[in-house]
Design an enzyme around this catalytic site. Structure first.
Site, PDB file in Angstrom:
ATOM      1  N   HIS A  64       0.850  -1.207   0.000  1.00 55.94           N
ATOM      2  CA  HIS A  64       0.000   0.000   0.000  1.00 55.94           C
ATOM      3  C   HIS A  64       0.873   1.239   0.000  1.00 55.94           C
ATOM      4  O   HIS A  64       1.461   1.606   1.015  1.00 55.94           O
ATOM      5  CB  HIS A  64      -0.936  -0.002   1.204  1.00 55.94           C
ATOM      6  CG  HIS A  64      -1.923   1.118   1.214  1.00 55.94           C
ATOM      7  ND1 HIS A  64      -3.287   0.921   1.321  1.00 55.94           N
ATOM      8  CD2 HIS A  64      -1.765   2.464   1.120  1.00 55.94           C
ATOM      9  CE1 HIS A  64      -3.913   2.083   1.302  1.00 55.94           C
ATOM     10  NE2 HIS A  64      -3.006   3.046   1.176  1.00 55.94           N
ATOM     11  N   HIS A 117      -9.646   1.960   0.468  1.00 52.99           N
ATOM     12  CA  HIS A 117      -9.223   2.806   1.592  1.00 52.99           C
ATOM     13  C   HIS A 117     -10.420   2.876   2.548  1.00 52.99           C
ATOM     14  O   HIS A 117     -11.456   3.422   2.180  1.00 52.99           O
ATOM     15  CB  HIS A 117      -8.896   4.217   1.120  1.00 52.99           C
ATOM     16  CG  HIS A 117      -7.486   4.387   0.676  1.00 52.99           C
ATOM     17  ND1 HIS A 117      -6.981   3.787  -0.437  1.00 52.99           N
ATOM     18  CD2 HIS A 117      -6.460   5.105   1.216  1.00 52.99           C
ATOM     19  CE1 HIS A 117      -5.704   4.127  -0.581  1.00 52.99           C
ATOM     20  NE2 HIS A 117      -5.358   4.915   0.404  1.00 52.99           N
ATOM     21  N   ASP A 126       2.371   3.690   2.685  1.00 53.69           N
ATOM     22  CA  ASP A 126       1.403   4.744   2.381  1.00 53.69           C
ATOM     23  C   ASP A 126       2.116   5.977   1.805  1.00 53.69           C
ATOM     24  O   ASP A 126       3.115   5.833   1.116  1.00 53.69           O
ATOM     25  CB  ASP A 126       0.576   5.092   3.627  1.00 53.69           C
ATOM     26  CG  ASP A 126      -0.855   5.535   3.266  1.00 53.69           C
ATOM     27  OD1 ASP A 126      -1.262   5.356   2.114  1.00 53.69           O
ATOM     28  OD2 ASP A 126      -1.552   6.058   4.156  1.00 53.69           O
ATOM     29  N   HIS A 178       1.627   5.239  -2.344  1.00 54.42           N
ATOM     30  CA  HIS A 178       1.060   6.254  -3.263  1.00 54.42           C
ATOM     31  C   HIS A 178       2.205   6.930  -4.008  1.00 54.42           C
ATOM     32  O   HIS A 178       2.578   8.069  -3.725  1.00 54.42           O
ATOM     33  CB  HIS A 178       0.271   7.309  -2.483  1.00 54.42           C
ATOM     34  CG  HIS A 178      -0.968   6.793  -1.828  1.00 54.42           C
ATOM     35  ND1 HIS A 178      -2.225   6.938  -2.384  1.00 54.42           N
ATOM     36  CD2 HIS A 178      -1.145   6.107  -0.681  1.00 54.42           C
ATOM     37  CE1 HIS A 178      -3.130   6.370  -1.591  1.00 54.42           C
ATOM     38  NE2 HIS A 178      -2.490   5.854  -0.539  1.00 54.42           N
ATOM     39  N   GLU A 237     -10.680   5.612   7.559  1.00 54.88           N
ATOM     40  CA  GLU A 237      -9.418   6.225   7.990  1.00 54.88           C
ATOM     41  C   GLU A 237      -9.707   7.411   8.920  1.00 54.88           C
ATOM     42  O   GLU A 237      -9.447   8.573   8.589  1.00 54.88           O
ATOM     43  CB  GLU A 237      -8.598   6.668   6.768  1.00 54.88           C
ATOM     44  CG  GLU A 237      -7.161   7.002   7.120  1.00 54.88           C
ATOM     45  CD  GLU A 237      -6.313   7.386   5.917  1.00 54.88           C
ATOM     46  OE1 GLU A 237      -6.806   7.304   4.780  1.00 54.88           O
ATOM     47  OE2 GLU A 237      -5.159   7.796   6.138  1.00 54.88           O
TER      48      GLU A 237
HETATM   49 ZN   LIG Z   1      -3.357   5.118   1.216  1.00 50.49          ZN
END
Ligand SMILES: [Zn+2]
Length: 445
Positions: A82, A241, A341, A84, A244
């Site tokens: 995971h 996602h 992340d 980005h 969160e």
């Molecule tokens: Zn994420």
């Protein structure tokens, strides 16, 4: 200057590494020798033509052959499920003004409006890959920003990078967009784009105005069913996602599990974050975990990013850690991993695609020690399984010798220092572990 670490590894057909230590949870081939209190066993490892050919108890190979590791730990290369890569490394130009999730969303949206060139996305994406490779990360699943205005551009960058970096960092991708998009005409088009690039279908679970993961909207279930429908029609796996936030009303995880069961969904489902679960009532937690286990959902926690974002209130110390219920999930048989992340953007000001740092953070924040048990798998074997990468995540006879050699001899030594002196072997050959210079991106900041 190029750096290949604290010991010199010769380029040879047969490589013998003597007196190393491997965590038992990361050994794919049994070695009949007792483990110590950390779960480490002493081993000799032989590689032939870049594949692991033998793993034997330490002391098996003659003393005059190969490299003496002096009890240093040998780890399989990491896997990050995971990340980005397309939106990271924008901190200097688009920082988060107060460190909150809401400000992160606003800063990211503004950054997309101003800096939207293909080259900008590609260079930051590749910078992240260079960091990851040098730290010994061999595979990454990245989320790709997929709003209508940017999807084509960001997925094309992903496709170019996947090809360019094949054999160094294996890349997979998941679409990232508000779930509302799947109630529009663009929903099926995005699903088709995901098919074109061999990706996973994904969305963030809040609906509409509630963009920072609060109470579930009455519109959520219909949108969720639409995502499942689009995935079913195209044989896609799902990767969300989820929840969160620290708000008890954020309970999409259980709804995803129950939807998968009702629809008898046959694909894989990975849920990222799942932070609010840690603060929900015990009864709700148990029902959610039972449903997740039954639906065979996997979970990835993002400790570095979520400790940065969650429970952030100005001039107040955070009261919880933003990490989902890793121990409880493991107890229920739910596969759990940790991931990097965001790195150096409005969602997370720090991070270097260093999965040892992610693992070490998770160990300290979530008490994944005493005993370490199978926890070393959360940054190696388990995410490799999520990504169906059979050759990664363990040290196994017959598999590629993708190994990280550390000077550290114990788990305490490994976790206490940054391990800048690592040696990373890819198919038995030492790579240059020099990290890219931040100034390479100065003209983009
Ligand atoms: Zn994420």
């Amino acid at each position: 200057m190029a750096s290949k670490g604290f010991i010199t590894i010769p380029k040879t057909k047969v490589l013998r590494l003597r007196r190393g230590r491997v965590h038992t949870s990361l050994l794919g081939s049994p070695v009949h020798t007792p483990e110590n209190a950390d779960g480490l066993v002493g081993v000799d490892i032989e590689t032939v033509d870049g594949l692991v050919s033998a793993i034997a108890p330490a002391g098996t190979f003659p003393n005059n052959q190969g490299i003496d590791l002096n009890s240093g730990i040998v780890w399989p290369t990491f896997v990050d499920s995971h990340c980005h890569l397309d939106i990271s490394h924008t901190w200097e130009r688009s920082p988060n003004v107060d460190g909150t999730f809401k400000s992160a969303l606003a800063a990211t949206a503004a950054d997309h409006r101003i800096n939207s060139s293909y080259d900008d996305v590609r260079r930051r994406f590749e910078f992240g890959l260079q960091c990851a490779f040098a730290h010994g990360v061999a595979a990454i699943r990245t989320h790709v920003d997929s709003d209508e205005t940017e999807a084509e551009r960001h997925w094309t960058v992903f496709g170019e990078m996947r090809e360019k970096w094949a054999g160094r960092v294996e890349l997979q991708a998941t679409s990232l967009t508000a779930i509302d998009v799947f109630g529009t005409d663009f929903g099926p088009k995005l699903a088709d784009l995901v098919v074109k690039f061999g990706g996973n279908l994904g969305a963030v679970t809040p609906v509409g105005e509630d963009d920072d993961h609060g109470d579930i909207s009455p519109r959520f279930q219909a949108l969720l069913d639409r995502v499942f429908e689009l995935a079913e029609e195209r044989n896609l796996n799902l990767d969300f996602h989820v929840d969160e936030s620290g708000r008890q009303g954020a309970r999409a995880l259980g709804l995803i599990a129950r939807t998968a069961l009702r629809r008898r969904f046959r694909g894989d489902i990975l849920c990222g974050h799942c932070c609010s679960l840690s603060l929900q009532p015990e009864q709700m937690v148990q029902e959610t975990l039972i449903a997740c286990a039954e639906a065979e959902i996997s979970v990835v926690s993002l400790p570095m990013c979520n400790m940065y974002l969650q429970d952030r209130v100005k001039a107040r110390t955070p009261r919880w850690r933003g990490i989902t219920l890793l121990h409880e999930m493991a107890e229920y048989g739910i596969p759990v991993a940790v991931g990097q992340d965001d790195c150096r953007n409005a969602f997370h000001a720090y991070g270097d695609h260093n999965m040892l740092e992610v693992f070490a953070t998770a160990v300290r924040a979530a008490h994944l020690d005493r005993p370490f048990g199978r926890w070393p798998q959360i940054a190696t074997l388990t995410p490799a399984r999520f990504m169906k990468l059979k050759d990664y995540g363990s040290i196994t006879i017959g598999k590629p010798a993708n190994l990280i050699l550390y000077k550290a001899r114990t788990m305490s030594e490994l976790i206490s220092r940054p391990q800048t002196e690592r040696v990373v072997l890819r198919r038995g050959l030492a790579i240059d572990t020099t990290l890219p210079d931040y100034s390479n991106l100065d003209d983009l900041q």
